[in-house]
Each structure stands twice: as structure tokens, then as C-alpha cells.
Design a protein around this motif. Structure first.
Motif, short mmCIF file in Angstrom:
data_model
loop_
_atom_site.label_atom_id
_atom_site.label_comp_id
_atom_site.label_asym_id
_atom_site.label_seq_id
_atom_site.Cartn_x
_atom_site.Cartn_y
_atom_site.Cartn_z
N LEU A 1 42.49 50.01 26.49
CA LEU A 1 41.42 49.28 26.13
C LEU A 1 40.43 48.82 27.28
O LEU A 1 39.71 48.43 27.52
N ILE A 2 40.46 49.09 28.89
CA ILE A 2 40.69 48.95 29.77
C ILE A 2 38.90 50.16 29.83
O ILE A 2 38.44 50.68 30.15
N TRP A 3 39.43 51.37 29.36
CA TRP A 3 39.07 52.54 28.95
C TRP A 3 37.52 51.50 28.51
O TRP A 3 36.23 52.96 28.06
N ALA A 4 37.99 51.52 27.36
CA ALA A 4 37.23 51.38 26.60
C ALA A 4 35.94 50.47 26.83
O ALA A 4 34.90 50.24 26.18
N LYS A 5 36.24 49.35 27.57
CA LYS A 5 35.48 48.65 28.52
C LYS A 5 34.69 48.96 29.35
O LYS A 5 33.35 49.34 29.57
N LEU A 6 35.29 50.03 29.94
CA LEU A 6 34.17 51.23 30.86
C LEU A 6 33.41 51.49 29.64
O LEU A 6 32.51 52.31 30.48
N LEU A 7 33.60 52.14 28.70
CA LEU A 7 32.70 53.41 28.06
C LEU A 7 31.28 52.01 27.12
O LEU A 7 30.85 51.92 27.59
N LEU A 8 31.96 51.63 26.94
CA LEU A 8 31.66 49.58 26.92
C LEU A 8 30.12 49.97 27.91
O LEU A 8 28.50 49.57 27.33
N LEU A 9 30.71 49.22 28.98
CA LEU A 9 29.82 49.87 30.34
C LEU A 9 28.43 50.77 30.27
O LEU A 9 27.14 50.69 30.28
N ARG A 10 28.78 51.78 30.02
CA ARG A 10 28.11 53.33 29.54
C ARG A 10 26.75 52.51 28.57
O ARG A 10 25.56 52.67 29.08
N ILE A 11 27.45 52.00 27.79
CA ILE A 11 26.29 52.11 26.32
C ILE A 11 25.08 50.99 26.91
O ILE A 11 24.65 50.67 27.11
N LEU A 12 26.08 50.03 27.78
CA LEU A 12 25.10 48.35 28.45
C LEU A 12 24.15 48.82 29.11
O LEU A 12 23.04 49.06 29.43
N PHE A 13 24.71 49.65 30.35
CA PHE A 13 24.08 50.51 31.53
C PHE A 13 22.86 51.90 31.07
O PHE A 13 21.57 51.64 31.00
N TYR A 14 23.54 53.22 30.69
CA TYR A 14 22.71 53.73 30.33
C TYR A 14 22.08 53.91 28.57
O TYR A 14 21.77 54.94 28.25
N GLY A 15 22.42 53.34 27.31
CA GLY A 15 22.50 53.34 26.31
C GLY A 15 22.18 54.17 25.74
O GLY A 15 22.26 54.68 24.38
N ARG A 16 23.94 54.89 26.16
CA ARG A 16 24.59 55.99 25.56
C ARG A 16 25.94 56.12 26.64
O ARG A 16 26.23 55.49 27.52
N ILE A 17 26.92 57.23 26.07
CA ILE A 17 28.31 57.57 26.74
C ILE A 17 28.25 58.91 26.80
O ILE A 17 27.82 59.77 25.23
N ASP A 18 28.26 59.69 27.76
CA ASP A 18 27.35 61.13 28.32
C ASP A 18 29.28 61.62 27.90
O ASP A 18 30.10 61.28 28.88
#
Length: 640
Positions: free
Chosen positions: A19-36
């Protein structure tokens, strides 16, 4: 009492970590518009590390509660970081997050930047609550559900099982720790904060920031400020500023010697409304007139850090770079800062600053004494006409300021006054009774429409200030300086094409956004002059000092800006709102990638991308070194 076995514990560990990992991936989307996907393990590693530590040190009966607490803590931090990013466009470090109590004092401004998607960080708690309710309803003695609630005992008490769980937790700590250390080490040399945070992962980025701060502070504790000053002078001597910057008698030197000085710092005031009309209505008639009668600098850019408005006050009074991640009022309010108030105090001036908010906001109660102001006037000194969240309007700001400054004039005391406006503060919604222009229907209810309305009122109030100066006999004996502290239009809310359609001018989401006005009106000037020299907020102090006949070289004053009336070439760095290494010179705005070669440049004149910017690499290297020395210098300044 419910019981739990090894499988249940592993499920809870995996569930919370996931769950926490998923939230950190969400942050990547919100900050950078993508997941590298090349960097996603950088997010998982510190989560596994902390979860493993919790599994080792927390007793079994409290372990799921500890996991839940960790999940709550991370969710709150990520939510706060995302709100911060929405508002400022920068990845916050733990230091910046410590200043959130300052940010949330402008509640209306912050709330307007919160997006519905930001609440996804808390979605799992709703699902877990629903599951707990359902479980309670369906509970039976025959079924054990793994849960994140307390009240369980360890079912399998065999020593082998306990050792296996401990070994698994140790493995998680070692694997997570080694992987986090790898990412922190591999990304250490990245100066671009956005790239650094994306590459290292948000949590590792915080650790890297703490390590860097510790190393940096240890280095500066051993430093000699005189050695640093010598390095600064030597470095600046290598840059071809040209013009008459090194002349014995620069242009306009001492032309305003002995005059009063009023500096008006205009809240969220960008340069593009100057000399523009909206539906046939002049947006800034008073500033237009002042610009046409005095020195107008249309190519000046903001350089603030996380302290925002207070950083602008710091820079205009010191000509020292802000550190970026640390508000200068909080980090250096305990220092004795070389400043314009101190320079003028030695010439017999008294220096006062006026702000309609509480002096504790952004630690100005520390900043103003650090800058050497004689005194300040804050919220309690102004009549509250309930203009916005700050209280008093700009008109009330000027009424009180004129009253106090006129008293000094009558005593024959020359003064330096800093007036900080607030009526054009985000979200730019002002009372109908204060509006002076009619916004076209297509702009009503938009940020651009509200912004232009607020800017127009700010200009109207400036007209009242000018009238008051003339009525009180101050006009002919006062140098007036007006500049914007930072941008107003949020790029996510205002499309450049909307500005172009409304005003018929080109607008770039970075160059135009960071472009602020600087106007210097001097008594007795026969004709105004537009000075196209590129500049920044660091250049304000040297320009004023030259007009007043103060030689910074003679005074032994270390400035990181230059007199805009006497240089032929300039470069100014900007960080925080742009990555470290970004700069404006006379031709381009440059923003680095991982370094110089993969950066991007935009022409200041055409607002179009510049493909070949290789000849500006020396400017990039120069700014990086100048900012490093500025940081070193301010950290070595003596405490008060």
C-alpha cells in the motif's frame, strides 16, 4: 483473544508495504506525470527497510498497529508534499515540510491548490475501515482474518518459527538498507532537485538531503569568512559584466544622494500586465506612468527560495542568494546580515518595514532585526477593512506608512522604508467593493480574470500612495522602487494561450511567469528610460546603492548582484522553483537536466526553444560556483 500465525504476519507486512509503495508510485504520477520503471525499486527499498525494523523492535501484539501508524505517517507526509508541490512546483525536503505551519497560515491560497486526486493517499483507510466493519459483522470462532488491528497473540510459539520471522525481518532490513544506500550514492551528484528526487525516490531523497545538510554544516563550521569573501571576489572578476561596473564614477552615481527611499514589494506581481489593456481598460495606469517617468527594467526575474515573499525581502536587502530549500528568515534570522538598512544607518538613515500581516509570519520577527531595520509595523498598526485573509488592504498599508514616514520627514530624518503589499495574494479574490475594472465574461470566475482584477487594484492603491507622497511633501525628496516578489499565475490553472487571447501578447509558462517588474522612480528625472539589461532581485540593492552614492567596494560590502545601470552583460541564477544550475542571462533562460548537456533553453526575446546553447556552459559553471560560495558566505556570517 484472537491469534495470528506466521502467514498472517507476512500477509500484513506485504499488504502495508504494498500500500505504501503504491502511494509512492502515485506521488510519481502527480509530480512527474509518469512512472519511470527504472527507479521504482528506489521507492520500495526504504519502505521494506522501515517495515523490517518495525518487525524486529515492535512486539507481535503491537506490530500491526505499528504498521498502520507507519502507513498513516507516510500518507500524511505524501499528502502534505503533494499539496506543497501543487502550490510551489518544487519537491519539498523534510526542512521545507517543517515550515508547513507557515504555509497553512494562508489557508485560502493553499486550499485552492488541493486537488481531489490528492486524497487517494487515504483511500486504503476507507477500504480497511469497511473491511473491519464487515469482519466484525461476519466474525465467527472458526475463521481468523488477518487484520491491521490489535488484539492478536502469536499462535505458533515454536522457536524455529520465531527465528524464521526474525531472519526474514533482518533480511528485509539488510536488503532495503543496501538498496537505499545504492540509490542515495548513485544520485548524490545530481544538482537538479526534481531529477534527484525522481531518481533516488522520495524517501531516499529526504535521507540524502539530511546527509548533505550534515556534511555541509560541518564544513562551514571550520570555514573562514574572509577566505570565502576573497574567493567570491576572485570568481566575480572572471565574469565579463562589462559596462561601467568597474569605473571610478559609474553612471548616475550619487544622483539621489541623501534622498529618502521607499521600496514597495508587490505581492505576486508579474511583469506582463505592465502597459497592457483588458477590454480597453488600462491594467496598471499608475505603474505605467511611473515606468515612463523613471527607470523601467522589463527583463528582471524572481530568484526566491522556499521562503517566497520573505525570501524576496531578504534578497532585496542583502543581495545574497537564498539557499532554496530553507527559508532565509527561519534559517538565518539569528545572524547579523550585511544589508541596505545597515549601509544607510551609517549615513544617518532610519529604516522601517511595513506589512499588514503578523510579524511572526515566516519568522519576520527574526528577519527584520537580522537585517538591521530600526523597527517594523505589522498587523496591529493597520485598520482592518477585511480585504482578504491578511486583513488590511494596500490602501490601509499606505495610509499608515505615510503617517509614520511624514513624521520622520518633519523631524528632518532621512528614511528607508520597505512596504510589503498583500492585496494581490493568491487566490486573488478581492471584495466586489474594491474592484476597479470590469472583467470580460469569458474571464469571469477564472484565475486569470481574478488575477488581473487584483493586480489592477494593487496599481490603484499605488496611485493613492503617490497622491499621499505629493500631499505630504515627500514626492520631491524620495526615490520610489517597485518590484514583484514572485509569480502569481499557477501554470496548472492558466494556459499560456488564455493570456495571449485576453491581452494579445505572447506568454511562456516559465519565462513570462518568472519575469517580474522593477521600476525605480527618481525625483527630477527629465525623461524615463527603459533598461533592457537582464537582472534579478539580487541586483536591487547594488542599483539603489549606486543612485545614493554608496560604493559597495569602498564599504567592503559583498554583493552577489550588480548595478543594472552600469553593466553590459549579466547572468543570474535561480533555484527552488527551477532546478539548481538554472539561470537567466541576456539571451536565454536555461534549465539543466541531469547536467548541462541534457538541459533546455528558451530565448528571452522570442520565448522559443533554443536548440544550440553550448556556448553558455561557462555561465552554468559560473552560477553553480557562485551559488555555492553564496551559501558558504551566509552560513559563516556571525550570529547576533
Amino acid at each position: 483473544m484472537n491469534t495470528m500465525n506466521k502467514r498472517d504476519l507476512l500477509r500484513n507486512f506485504a499488504l502495508v508495504a504494498g500500500l505504501i509503495w503504491a502511494k509512492l508510485l502515485l506521488l510519481r504520477i502527480l509530480f512527474y506525470g509518469r512512472i519511470d520503471w527504472a527507479w521504482i525499486a528506489a521507492d520500495l527499498a526504504p519502505v521494506v527497510l522501515v517495515m523490517g525494523l518495525l518487525a524486529i523492535v515492535v512486539p507481535v501484539r503491537f506490530r500491526r498497529g505499528a504498521y498502520l501508524a507507519f502507513d498513516v505517517l507516510v500518507s500524511l507526509v505524501l499528502f502534505a508534499a503533494t499539496v506543497y508541490f501543487n502550490h510551489f512546483g518544487s519537491v519539498p525536503t523534510y526542512v521545507a515540510l517543517q515550515e508547513l505551519h507557515q504555509v497553512f497560515q494562508v489557508k485560502d491560497s493553499v486550499e485552492s491548490t488541493v486537488q481531489a486526486v490528492d486524497y487517494l493517499y487515504f483511500a486504503d483507510f476507507i477500504l480497511l475501515a469497511a473491511f473491519a466493519i464487515l469482519r466484525k459483522w461476519r466474525r465467527s470462532r472458526r475463521t481468523v482474518y488477518p487484520s491491521l488491528g490489535g488484539g492478536y497473540e502469536w499462535r505458533d510459539s515454536r522457536p524455529g518459527s520465531r527465528r524464521a520471522m526474525l531472519a526474514a525481518a533482518l533480511l528485509a532490513v539488510i536488503a532495503g538498507g543496501l538498496l537505499s544506500a545504492y540509490y542515495i550514492r548513485e544520485t548524490k551528484e545530481l544538482t537538479n532537485e526534481l531529477v534527484h528526487a525522481e531518481s533516488a525516490g522520495f524517501i531516499n531523497y529526504q535521507v540524502a538531503a539530511a546527509i548533505s545538510a550534515h556534511e555541509d554544516n560541518g564544513l562551514h563550521l571550520k570555514g573562514d569568512i574572509n577566505d570565502t569573501i576573497a574567493q567570491i571576489a576572485a570568481l566575480q572578476a572572471t565574469y565579463p559584466y562589462g559596462g561601467k561596473s568597474g569605473a571610478a564614477q559609474p553612471d548616475y552615481f550619487a544622483s539621489q544622494k541623501g534622498k529618502n527611499v521607499i521600496v514597495v514589494q508587490m505581492e505576486a506581481f508579474q511583469n506582463f500586465p505592465i502597459h497592457q489593456t483588458l477590454a480597453g481598460q488600462e491594467l496598471t495606469p499608475n505603474l505605467n506612468k511611473l515606468a515612463d517617468e523613471g527607470f523601467y527594467f522589463p527583463q528582471v526575474y524572481q530568484q526566491i527560495g522556499s521562503g517566497n515573499t520573505s525570501d524576496a525581502e531578504f534578497m532585496s536587502n542583502t543581495s545574497i542568494y537564498p539557499l532554496g530549500a530553507i527559508p532565509m528568515s527561519s534559517g538565518f534570522g539569528d545572524r547579523e546580515l550585511p544589508s541596505l538598512p545597515r549601509l544607510l544607518r551609517d549615513k544617518g538613515y532610519e529604516a522601517y518595514t511595513f506589512h499588514v500581516n503578523s510579524v511572526g509570519f515566516w519568522n519576520r520577527n527574526q528577519l527584520y532585526p537580522a537585517l538591521g531595520f530600526t523597527g517594523y509595523y505589522d498587523k496591529k498598526y493597520f485598520y482592518n477593512d477585511h480585504f482578504n485573509a491578511f486583513g488590511a488592504s494596500d490602501e490601509q498599508l499606505y495610509i499608515t506608512a505615510l503617517e509614520k514616514l511624514s513624521a520622520l520627514q518633519r523631524k528632518g530624518t532621512p528614511f528607508y522604508a520597505q512596504l510589503v503589499t498583500a492585496s494581490s495574494h493568491h487566490p486573488f479574490q478581492i471584495p466586489d467593493s474594491f474592484k476597479k475594472i470590469a472583467v470580460p465574461e469569458e474571464l469571469q470566475g477564472t484565475m486569470l480574470g481574478d488575477y488581473l482584477t487584483a493586480i489592477n487594484y494593487t496599481d490603484y492603491a499605488i496611485g493613492k500612495l503617490v497622491e499621499g507622497l505629493k500631499q505630504d511633501g515627500l514626492w520631491e525628496n524620495t526615490v520610489l522602487v517597485f518590484y514583484g516578489d514572485h509569480f502569481g499565475l499557477q501554470p496548472q490553472n492558466v494556459d499560456p494561450e488564455q493570456v495571449t487571447a485576453a491581452l494579445g501578447i505572447p506568454y511562456d509558462s516559465q519565462v513570462s511567469r518568472f519575469n517580474i517588474p522593477l521600476i525605480v522612480h527618481t525625483p527630477g528625472m527629465a525623461q524615463g528610460k527603459a533598461v533592457e539589461q537582464t537582472g534579478g532581485q539580487l541586483d536591487i540593492l547594488p542599483t539603489i546603492a549606486n543612485l545614493l552614492g554608496i560604493s559597495l567596494k569602498t564599504e567592503g560590502f559583498t554583493a552577489f548582484g550588480h548595478d543594472l545601470l552600469n553593466i553590459g552583460r549579466n547572468v543570474q541564477g535561480m533555484r527552488y522553483y527551477l532546478p539548481t544550475g538554472s539561470f537567466f542571462n541576456d539571451d536565454i533562460m536555461f534549465v539543466p537536466g541531469k547536467g548541462f548537456a541534457d538541459g533546455k533553453a528558451v530565448s528571452l526575446k522570442t520565448l522559443q526553444p533554443v536548440e544550440d546553447f553550448s556556448r553558455y556552459e561557462s555561465d552554468y559553471d559560473y552560477i553553480l560556483e557562485l551559488e555555492r560560495l553564496s551559501d558558504q558566505y551566509v552560513k559563516l556570517l556571525p550570529q547576533r
